[in-house]
Design a protein around this motif. Sequence first.
Motif, mmCIF file in Angstrom:
data_model
loop_
_atom_site.group_PDB
_atom_site.id
_atom_site.type_symbol
_atom_site.label_atom_id
_atom_site.label_comp_id
_atom_site.label_asym_id
_atom_site.label_seq_id
_atom_site.Cartn_x
_atom_site.Cartn_y
_atom_site.Cartn_z
ATOM 1 N N ALA A 119 9.323 -34.723 -8.327
ATOM 2 C CA ALA A 119 8.665 -35.180 -9.788
ATOM 3 C C ALA A 119 7.127 -34.740 -9.695
ATOM 4 C CB ALA A 119 8.875 -36.732 -9.629
ATOM 5 N N LEU A 120 6.561 -34.819 -8.449
ATOM 6 C CA LEU A 120 5.134 -34.516 -8.357
ATOM 7 C C LEU A 120 4.849 -33.018 -8.154
ATOM 8 C CD1 LEU A 120 3.951 -36.999 -5.487
ATOM 9 C CD2 LEU A 120 3.342 -36.879 -7.847
ATOM 10 N N SER A 121 5.655 -32.082 -8.140
ATOM 11 C CA SER A 121 5.736 -30.767 -8.019
ATOM 12 C C SER A 121 6.867 -30.078 -8.417
ATOM 13 C CB SER A 121 5.532 -30.243 -6.466
ATOM 14 O OG SER A 121 4.301 -30.873 -5.986
ATOM 15 N N PRO A 122 7.217 -30.310 -9.838
ATOM 16 C CA PRO A 122 8.095 -29.733 -10.376
ATOM 17 C C PRO A 122 8.642 -28.033 -10.286
ATOM 18 C CG PRO A 122 6.883 -30.415 -12.216
ATOM 19 C CD PRO A 122 6.166 -30.597 -10.782
ATOM 20 N N SER A 123 9.570 -27.614 -10.151
ATOM 21 C CA SER A 123 9.929 -26.251 -10.094
ATOM 22 C C SER A 123 11.131 -25.820 -10.985
ATOM 23 C CB SER A 123 10.402 -25.844 -8.822
ATOM 24 O OG SER A 123 11.029 -24.557 -8.684
ATOM 25 N N GLU A 124 11.022 -24.593 -11.664
ATOM 26 C CA GLU A 124 11.886 -24.458 -12.672
ATOM 27 C C GLU A 124 13.331 -24.115 -12.117
ATOM 28 O OE1 GLU A 124 10.644 -21.015 -14.976
ATOM 29 O OE2 GLU A 124 8.911 -21.970 -16.001
ATOM 30 N N SER A 125 13.412 -23.904 -10.872
ATOM 31 C CA SER A 125 14.667 -23.562 -10.025
ATOM 32 C C SER A 125 15.192 -24.867 -9.627
ATOM 33 C CB SER A 125 14.205 -22.789 -8.922
ATOM 34 O OG SER A 125 13.533 -23.283 -7.891
ATOM 35 N N SER A 126 14.590 -26.227 -9.658
ATOM 36 C CA SER A 126 14.917 -27.443 -9.191
ATOM 37 C C SER A 126 15.876 -28.050 -10.125
ATOM 38 C CB SER A 126 13.817 -28.095 -8.595
ATOM 39 O OG SER A 126 14.218 -29.602 -8.441
ATOM 40 N N LEU A 131 16.193 -32.106 -14.548
ATOM 41 C CA LEU A 131 16.629 -33.552 -15.052
ATOM 42 C C LEU A 131 15.598 -34.425 -15.207
ATOM 43 C CD1 LEU A 131 20.311 -34.314 -13.176
ATOM 44 C CD2 LEU A 131 19.692 -34.056 -15.745
ATOM 45 N N LEU A 132 14.622 -34.452 -14.527
ATOM 46 C CA LEU A 132 13.565 -35.554 -14.643
ATOM 47 C C LEU A 132 12.532 -35.376 -16.005
ATOM 48 C CD1 LEU A 132 12.394 -36.110 -10.909
ATOM 49 C CD2 LEU A 132 13.417 -37.684 -12.260
ATOM 50 N N GLN A 133 12.534 -33.925 -16.112
ATOM 51 C CA GLN A 133 12.058 -33.526 -17.312
ATOM 52 C C GLN A 133 12.714 -33.810 -18.613
ATOM 53 O OE1 GLN A 133 11.039 -29.554 -16.241
ATOM 54 N NE2 GLN A 133 9.141 -30.035 -14.874
ATOM 55 N N ALA A 134 14.106 -33.907 -18.386
ATOM 56 C CA ALA A 134 15.076 -33.998 -19.379
ATOM 57 C C ALA A 134 14.870 -35.486 -19.993
ATOM 58 C CB ALA A 134 16.579 -33.661 -19.171
ATOM 59 N N GLY A 135 14.563 -36.345 -19.144
ATOM 60 C CA GLY A 135 14.357 -37.782 -19.557
ATOM 61 C C GLY A 135 15.261 -38.668 -19.276
ATOM 62 N N SER A 136 15.055 -40.154 -19.412
ATOM 63 C CA SER A 136 15.910 -41.029 -18.956
ATOM 64 C C SER A 136 17.273 -41.078 -19.855
ATOM 65 C CB SER A 136 15.100 -42.255 -19.252
ATOM 66 O OG SER A 136 14.197 -42.682 -18.490
ATOM 67 N N ALA A 137 17.394 -40.467 -21.010
ATOM 68 C CA ALA A 137 18.841 -40.645 -21.723
ATOM 69 C C ALA A 137 19.786 -39.706 -20.901
ATOM 70 C CB ALA A 137 18.475 -40.290 -22.979
#
Length: 201
Positions: A119-126, A131-137
Amino acid sequence: MKEPDFSQGLIPAIVQDAETHAVLMLGYMNSDAYQKTVETGLVTFYSRSRQALWTKGETSGNYLRLVELRIDCDGDALLVRALPHGPTCHRGTYSCLSEVGELPGSFLAHLWRIVQERALSPSESSYTAQLLQAGSARIAQKVGEEAVETLIAALAQSPKAVEEEAADLLYHLWLLLKSVGSSPESIERVLRERHERRSRV
């Protein structure tokens, strides 16, 4: 809290990761090391080889941040619950009792740390970061899907499949907790409070 008994000199201090419960190392404390640990919040020992105090991480930056000190029943040993910042061992391993790449203790706690790092250091390959960037829904939808798959595996009486699906469920549940601003520790607290209330009845 009772005080440790330093009348015989040094006492052993077992350091435990406060989150994973793994034993990280063994050091020794005298009264000065104990007091410095309490005052600074950084775990400090007495070095028998150097005959001086040393704060773990003062040269490497891999500090042990104090969470709790527990004293045994005789007062002659300490359990130091701490949060490690970086490897504990000079070999670069997680603990002085583990091998390279080994993560002893609760892997669910290690997984929570990995989720927080992504979450602190997001990577495009992660996948985790995506999923965290996609949001809670979206994450909640995945939790629902994995719960159904766990149910299907259970109805099929397949222990191995239940284990696999339950692992997926817990992983996505950890992501959901992160996305809504909660944590596994919060869930543990709720369960502990419920247990304590029922125990008093």
